[in-house]
Design a protein around this motif. Sequence first.
Motif, PDB file in Angstrom:
ATOM      1  N   LEU A   1      -0.768   2.926  -9.920  1.00 37.62           N
ATOM      2  CA  LEU A   1      -1.270   3.768  -8.830  1.00 37.62           C
ATOM      3  C   LEU A   1      -0.761   5.199  -9.007  1.00 37.62           C
ATOM      4  N   PRO A   2      -1.483   6.196  -8.486  1.00 34.13           N
ATOM      5  CA  PRO A   2      -1.009   7.585  -8.593  1.00 34.13           C
ATOM      6  C   PRO A   2       0.422   7.711  -8.067  1.00 34.13           C
ATOM      7  N   ARG A   3       1.245   8.428  -8.793  1.00 29.35           N
ATOM      8  CA  ARG A   3       2.672   8.522  -8.459  1.00 29.35           C
ATOM      9  C   ARG A   3       2.922   9.637  -7.443  1.00 29.35           C
ATOM     10  N   ARG A   4       2.377   9.448  -6.256  1.00 29.48           N
ATOM     11  CA  ARG A   4       2.461  10.440  -5.174  1.00 29.48           C
ATOM     12  C   ARG A   4       2.070   9.747  -3.873  1.00 29.48           C
ATOM     13  N   PRO A   5       2.250  10.417  -2.747  1.00 27.52           N
ATOM     14  CA  PRO A   5       1.756   9.840  -1.490  1.00 27.52           C
ATOM     15  C   PRO A   5       0.232   9.679  -1.534  1.00 27.52           C
ATOM     16  N   ILE A   6      -0.247   8.544  -1.081  1.00 31.55           N
ATOM     17  CA  ILE A   6      -1.680   8.244  -1.094  1.00 31.55           C
ATOM     18  C   ILE A   6      -2.131   7.963   0.341  1.00 31.55           C
ATOM     19  N   ARG A   7      -3.000   8.833   0.859  1.00 29.64           N
ATOM     20  CA  ARG A   7      -3.553   8.570   2.190  1.00 29.64           C
ATOM     21  C   ARG A   7      -4.319   7.248   2.168  1.00 29.64           C
ATOM     22  N   LEU A   8      -4.326   6.565   3.319  1.00 26.03           N
ATOM     23  CA  LEU A   8      -4.970   5.251   3.352  1.00 26.03           C
ATOM     24  C   LEU A   8      -6.472   5.332   3.108  1.00 26.03           C
ATOM     25  N   THR A   9      -7.114   6.435   3.478  1.00 24.45           N
ATOM     26  CA  THR A   9      -8.536   6.573   3.170  1.00 24.45           C
ATOM     27  C   THR A   9      -8.757   6.609   1.656  1.00 24.45           C
ATOM     28  N   GLU A  10      -7.888   7.329   0.950  1.00 25.81           N
ATOM     29  CA  GLU A  10      -7.978   7.354  -0.510  1.00 25.81           C
ATOM     30  C   GLU A  10      -7.593   6.000  -1.090  1.00 25.81           C
ATOM     31  N   LEU A  11      -6.588   5.376  -0.506  1.00 24.78           N
ATOM     32  CA  LEU A  11      -6.139   4.070  -0.994  1.00 24.78           C
ATOM     33  C   LEU A  11      -7.267   3.050  -0.926  1.00 24.78           C
ATOM     34  N   ALA A  12      -8.048   3.085   0.152  1.00 25.01           N
ATOM     35  CA  ALA A  12      -9.168   2.149   0.282  1.00 25.01           C
ATOM     36  C   ALA A  12     -10.154   2.321  -0.869  1.00 25.01           C
ATOM     37  N   ALA A  13     -10.421   3.579  -1.252  1.00 28.86           N
ATOM     38  CA  ALA A  13     -11.337   3.835  -2.365  1.00 28.86           C
ATOM     39  C   ALA A  13     -10.740   3.371  -3.687  1.00 28.86           C
ATOM     40  N   ILE A  14      -9.444   3.590  -3.878  1.00 19.98           N
ATOM     41  CA  ILE A  14      -8.782   3.161  -5.111  1.00 19.98           C
ATOM     42  C   ILE A  14      -8.865   1.643  -5.266  1.00 19.98           C
ATOM     43  N   LEU A  15      -8.625   0.921  -4.180  1.00 23.63           N
ATOM     44  CA  LEU A  15      -8.632  -0.543  -4.254  1.00 23.63           C
ATOM     45  C   LEU A  15     -10.022  -1.096  -4.536  1.00 23.63           C
ATOM     46  N   MET A  16     -11.050  -0.351  -4.168  1.00 24.60           N
ATOM     47  CA  MET A  16     -12.418  -0.800  -4.420  1.00 24.60           C
ATOM     48  C   MET A  16     -12.850  -0.564  -5.871  1.00 24.60           C
ATOM     49  N   HIS A  17     -12.123   0.292  -6.589  1.00 23.43           N
ATOM     50  CA  HIS A  17     -12.525   0.639  -7.957  1.00 23.43           C
ATOM     51  C   HIS A  17     -12.206  -0.524  -8.904  1.00 23.43           C
ATOM     52  N   PRO A  18     -13.085  -0.825  -9.863  1.00 24.54           N
ATOM     53  CA  PRO A  18     -12.838  -1.945 -10.788  1.00 24.54           C
ATOM     54  C   PRO A  18     -11.543  -1.813 -11.581  1.00 24.54           C
ATOM     55  N   SER A  19     -11.034  -0.592 -11.734  1.00 26.61           N
ATOM     56  CA  SER A  19      -9.820  -0.408 -12.522  1.00 26.61           C
ATOM     57  C   SER A  19      -8.561  -0.854 -11.777  1.00 26.61           C
ATOM     58  N   ALA A  20      -8.652  -1.073 -10.472  1.00 28.03           N
ATOM     59  CA  ALA A  20      -7.483  -1.533  -9.712  1.00 28.03           C
ATOM     60  C   ALA A  20      -7.163  -2.971 -10.094  1.00 28.03           C
ATOM     61  N   SER A  21      -5.948  -3.199 -10.558  1.00 24.97           N
ATOM     62  CA  SER A  21      -5.559  -4.533 -11.012  1.00 24.97           C
ATOM     63  C   SER A  21      -5.265  -5.438  -9.823  1.00 24.97           C
ATOM     64  N   PHE A  22      -5.312  -6.740 -10.066  1.00 18.10           N
ATOM     65  CA  PHE A  22      -4.976  -7.692  -9.006  1.00 18.10           C
ATOM     66  C   PHE A  22      -3.518  -7.547  -8.561  1.00 18.10           C
ATOM     67  N   PRO A  23      -2.555  -7.347  -9.480  1.00 11.49           N
ATOM     68  CA  PRO A  23      -1.177  -7.114  -9.014  1.00 11.49           C
ATOM     69  C   PRO A  23      -1.053  -5.867  -8.145  1.00 11.49           C
ATOM     70  N   ALA A  24      -1.802  -4.804  -8.483  1.00  5.02           N
ATOM     71  CA  ALA A  24      -1.752  -3.587  -7.664  1.00  5.02           C
ATOM     72  C   ALA A  24      -2.301  -3.864  -6.274  1.00  5.02           C
ATOM     73  N   ARG A  25      -3.419  -4.571  -6.211  1.00 11.38           N
ATOM     74  CA  ARG A  25      -4.017  -4.862  -4.909  1.00 11.38           C
ATOM     75  C   ARG A  25      -3.079  -5.708  -4.057  1.00 11.38           C
ATOM     76  N   ASP A  26      -2.451  -6.710  -4.674  1.00  9.88           N
ATOM     77  CA  ASP A  26      -1.542  -7.553  -3.895  1.00  9.88           C
ATOM     78  C   ASP A  26      -0.313  -6.778  -3.445  1.00  9.88           C
ATOM     79  N   ALA A  27       0.206  -5.891  -4.308  1.00  5.35           N
ATOM     80  CA  ALA A  27       1.367  -5.079  -3.916  1.00  5.35           C
ATOM     81  C   ALA A  27       1.019  -4.199  -2.719  1.00  5.35           C
ATOM     82  N   VAL A  28      -0.151  -3.594  -2.765  1.00  2.00           N
ATOM     83  CA  VAL A  28      -0.590  -2.744  -1.652  1.00  2.00           C
ATOM     84  C   VAL A  28      -0.727  -3.563  -0.383  1.00  2.00           C
ATOM     85  N   TRP A  29      -1.380  -4.713  -0.496  1.00  2.19           N
ATOM     86  CA  TRP A  29      -1.645  -5.481   0.716  1.00  2.19           C
ATOM     87  C   TRP A  29      -0.395  -6.122   1.297  1.00  2.19           C
TER      88      TRP A  29
END
Length: 258
Positions: free
Chosen positions: A40-68
Motif C-alpha cells: 500500500l502507498p507509504r503515507r496516510p490514505i483517506r478512506l475514500t481513496e482506500l476504497a478505490a485501492i481495494l477495488m483495484h485488481p492489483s490489491a493483494s488478498f493479504p493487503a485487503r485482509d490487513a485493511v479490513w
Amino acid sequence: MRPPTAEPGPPFDIAETALRLLCEGPSPLAVSGRALGHGLPRRPIRLTELAAILMHPSASFPARDAVWRLLVTRSRTDGPAWVVGATGVALPGLRAVAGRLGRPGDPDVQAEVLAGFLAALRTLDLSTPKVCPRLCNSAQSAARAALRSNHAGPAEASLTEAAGAAPGVVTVGGHPDFVLARAVRAGVLNVADADLIGAIRLEGIPVREYAARLGLTEWAVYKRRTAAEARLVAALNAGDLDDLNAQVIAEATGTAQP
C-alpha cells in the motif's frame, strides 16, 4: 439541518455521502499505508481513496485482509465515525449483496443489508481470512432473513445503523430514547415517528400489531419507518444532533468504549 419534510436518499447513498464528508477537510478519516504494508502507498490514505485501492485488481488478498482487520477493529474501539467509515469502504460489496437479493435499488433492501453488515461489524471473528467477504455474506444472510420475516403482502424492511442504519442507532446499548428525544427536539423526527421507531425497534412490538393500533396497513408503517430512520441516520452522520451528545450517540450505535 435537513428540513423534517425533506425526502431522504437511499441508505447506500446516505452512507456514501457520509464517508465523503468524513474524508474532507484538514482531518480526514485515514489509515497509515506505511503501518499496514502489503504494497500500500507509504503515507496516510483517506478512506475514500482506500476504497478505490481495494477495488483495484492489483490489491493483494493479504493487503485487503490487513485493511479490513484494521477497519473492523477501529469501528469497535474508535467511535461512530469509524463505523461509518468501514461501512462506506464496504459499499461496493454491499451493493453487490443487494443485487444478489434481487432489488439493488430498493431502499428497504439496502436498509436491511446495512443492518446486517453493522451487526457483523461488531461480532465477526477476525482470526480467519477473507474478512470483507465474510462481512458481506453475513449481511446478505441477515438481510434475506429479515426481508422474509417482514414480507407480509407487499411489505419489506428498513435502515440505519449509526452510522449508517437506524436499527443499530436505536437498539444497541446506551440510552437510545435520548437519541429519539433529541431528534424530535431538533425537528428531524416528529413525535409520531419517534413513537413508531421506539415501539417497533425498542419495545419489539410487531409491525402488524402497531399498524392495527393506528388503523394503517403494514406496508404504510414499513414505508413510514424507513423514511423516519433514514432521516435519523442522516442527522447523526451529519452531526445535526449536536456534538455535546457524542457519548449518547456512541452508546446508541454500540461503538462506545467501555
